[in-house]
Write an enzyme that holds these catalytic residues in place. Structure first.
Site, mmCIF file in Angstrom:
data_model
loop_
_atom_site.group_PDB
_atom_site.id
_atom_site.type_symbol
_atom_site.label_atom_id
_atom_site.label_comp_id
_atom_site.label_asym_id
_atom_site.label_seq_id
_atom_site.Cartn_x
_atom_site.Cartn_y
_atom_site.Cartn_z
ATOM 1 N N HIS A 206 51.861 50.671 44.017
ATOM 2 C CA HIS A 206 53.139 50.969 43.354
ATOM 3 C C HIS A 206 53.864 52.100 44.089
ATOM 4 O O HIS A 206 55.085 52.070 44.218
ATOM 5 C CB HIS A 206 52.895 51.379 41.898
ATOM 6 C CG HIS A 206 52.682 50.210 40.984
ATOM 7 N ND1 HIS A 206 51.531 49.470 40.983
ATOM 8 C CD2 HIS A 206 53.482 49.659 40.030
ATOM 9 C CE1 HIS A 206 51.633 48.509 40.065
ATOM 10 N NE2 HIS A 206 52.808 48.606 39.468
ATOM 11 N N HIS A 248 45.344 55.964 39.048
ATOM 12 C CA HIS A 248 45.118 56.521 40.386
ATOM 13 C C HIS A 248 44.832 58.008 40.343
ATOM 14 O O HIS A 248 45.215 58.704 39.402
ATOM 15 C CB HIS A 248 46.372 56.336 41.250
ATOM 16 C CG HIS A 248 46.635 54.923 41.637
ATOM 17 N ND1 HIS A 248 45.985 54.299 42.666
ATOM 18 C CD2 HIS A 248 47.483 53.999 41.123
ATOM 19 C CE1 HIS A 248 46.409 53.058 42.772
ATOM 20 N NE2 HIS A 248 47.317 52.849 41.836
HETATM 21 C C1 LIG Z 1 53.138 36.984 47.622
HETATM 22 C C2 LIG Z 1 52.106 37.816 46.994
HETATM 23 C C3 LIG Z 1 50.736 37.691 47.484
HETATM 24 C C4 LIG Z 1 52.451 38.644 46.002
HETATM 25 C C5 LIG Z 1 51.532 39.533 45.305
HETATM 26 C C6 LIG Z 1 52.253 40.475 44.431
HETATM 27 C C7 LIG Z 1 51.274 41.273 43.680
HETATM 28 C C8 LIG Z 1 50.541 40.603 42.586
HETATM 29 C C9 LIG Z 1 51.054 42.523 44.011
HETATM 30 C C10 LIG Z 1 50.022 43.377 43.362
HETATM 31 C C11 LIG Z 1 50.658 44.340 42.460
HETATM 32 C C12 LIG Z 1 49.634 45.324 41.961
HETATM 33 C C13 LIG Z 1 49.071 45.117 40.639
HETATM 34 C C14 LIG Z 1 49.288 46.328 42.748
HETATM 35 C C15 LIG Z 1 48.371 47.398 42.336
HETATM 36 O O1 LIG Z 1 49.117 48.557 42.389
HETATM 37 P P1 LIG Z 1 48.412 49.950 42.351
HETATM 38 O O2 LIG Z 1 49.533 50.927 42.301
HETATM 39 O O3 LIG Z 1 47.595 49.994 41.129
HETATM 40 O O4 LIG Z 1 47.626 50.055 43.614
#
Ligand SMILES: CC(C)=CCC/C(C)=C/CC/C(C)=C/COP(=O)(O)O
Length: 285
Positions: A206, A248
């Site tokens: 994020h 985090h």
């Molecule tokens: C096209 C594609 C593979 C899209 C994926 C988008 C997606 C689900 C990203 C992950 C988002 C997410 C929950 C990230 C975790 O974020 P942190 O800030 O917890 O590391």
């Protein structure tokens, strides 16, 4: 005051301590018992391969000369030498101290980690901010704008943002998979749409997205000053909410911001111009 080293001469575990036996703070290793008769191998290595030369040089060192005139004689001199000897581990000590501060601060700031937490009532708002920085709304929103855009300039900007977002997802996944730092113990894993690497916390995806998209929007959209402030505020809030939700540690977010900032530079460097796009599309069709 007696030196901590003198109190714990044979303690293992490798944690260095700060000592002030001569009014001066220095790092002292608790890993190895003191050997007064000969310098350790890494000191010899630093000063040359010949142990005799090394000993000679050590005895010529200003530290040794100062030590010989001190009140406790050669013991004091050697203590100062210890300070020099463990210098190579200074970075390790600094890093473990930073890590300890990071864990402590992150736990203290995780005030929305669950409903019962001290700021538990703010949790729904933090989760809303979390969604605003999630990859899926950003990718879907950008794809929609790209599809709807009727100007070449608009399409170019949206396409590059979309590529930047994909790059971000890939780079974050790689770093998470390599570093494999676990999320804070107080985190409740109730995020929506996560991948397997998202069980790891370093860096915050994020935060990378907020930094990269924030920079992107500020550079490519003509926004009035209040809106520019809002973009900045949003990016900061996304980062802050990660720690407050307990998702985090502080360093995950700080590194994430830095990484996202750099990712924007990559997007600029690999900017897809309309000509490049036409070439690419021509090859595809
Ligand atoms: C096209 C594609 C593979 C899209 C994926 C988008 C997606 C689900 C990203 C992950 C988002 C997410 C929950 C990230 C975790 O974020 P942190 O800030 O917890 O590391």
């Amino acid at each position: 005051m007696p030196s901590p080293k003198a109190k714990n001469p044979g303690r293992g575990g490798g944690s260095p301590v700060f000592g002030s036996s001569n009014g001066r703070y220095e790092f002292m290793s608790l890993t190895k018992p003191l050997n007064r008769s000969s310098p350790p191998p890494h000191l010899l290595q630093r000063q040359g391969s010949d142990p005799n030369t090394a000993r000679l040089r050590a005895s010529e060192s200003p530290t040794r000369r100062r030590g010989s005139s001190s009140s406790t004689g050669s013991g004091q001199g050697m203590a100062e030498e210890d300070g020099i000897r463990i210098n190579p581990s200074f970075i390790r000590v600094a890093l473990s101290s930073l890590l300890a501060i990071d864990l402590w601060l992150s736990k203290r700031l995780g005030v929305c980690a669950c409903e019962d937490s001290s700021w538990g009532s703010v949790r729904p708002l933090m989760k809303l901010i979390e969604i605003s920085g999630h990859g899926i709304p950003w990718l879907a929103g950008t794809a929609y704008c790209l599809y709807k855009s009727d100007s070449a300039a608009g399409q170019e900007v949206m396409l590059n943002l979309f590529m930047g977002l994909l790059l971000d997802v890939v780079l974050v996944a790689i770093v998470k998979a390599v570093v494999r730092r676990r999320r804070p113990a107080h985190n409740r894993m109730d995020m929506f749409a996560t991948f397997s690497v998202d069980r790891y916390s370093f860096p915050s995806g994020h935060a990378t997205r907020a930094a990269m998209c924030g920079r992107f929007l500020l550079a490519h959209l003509v926004l009035a000053a209040p809106l520019r402030v809002l973009v900045l505020l949003w990016a900061v809030l996304v980062g802050l909410s990660r720690v407050m939700l307990g998702r985090h540690n502080v360093t995950d977010v700080m590194f994430g911001f830095w990484m996202g900032y750099c990712q924007y530079n990559l997007v600029e460097m690999a900017w897809l111009s309309p000509q490049t796009l036409q070439g690419l599309l021509g090859q595809l069709i």
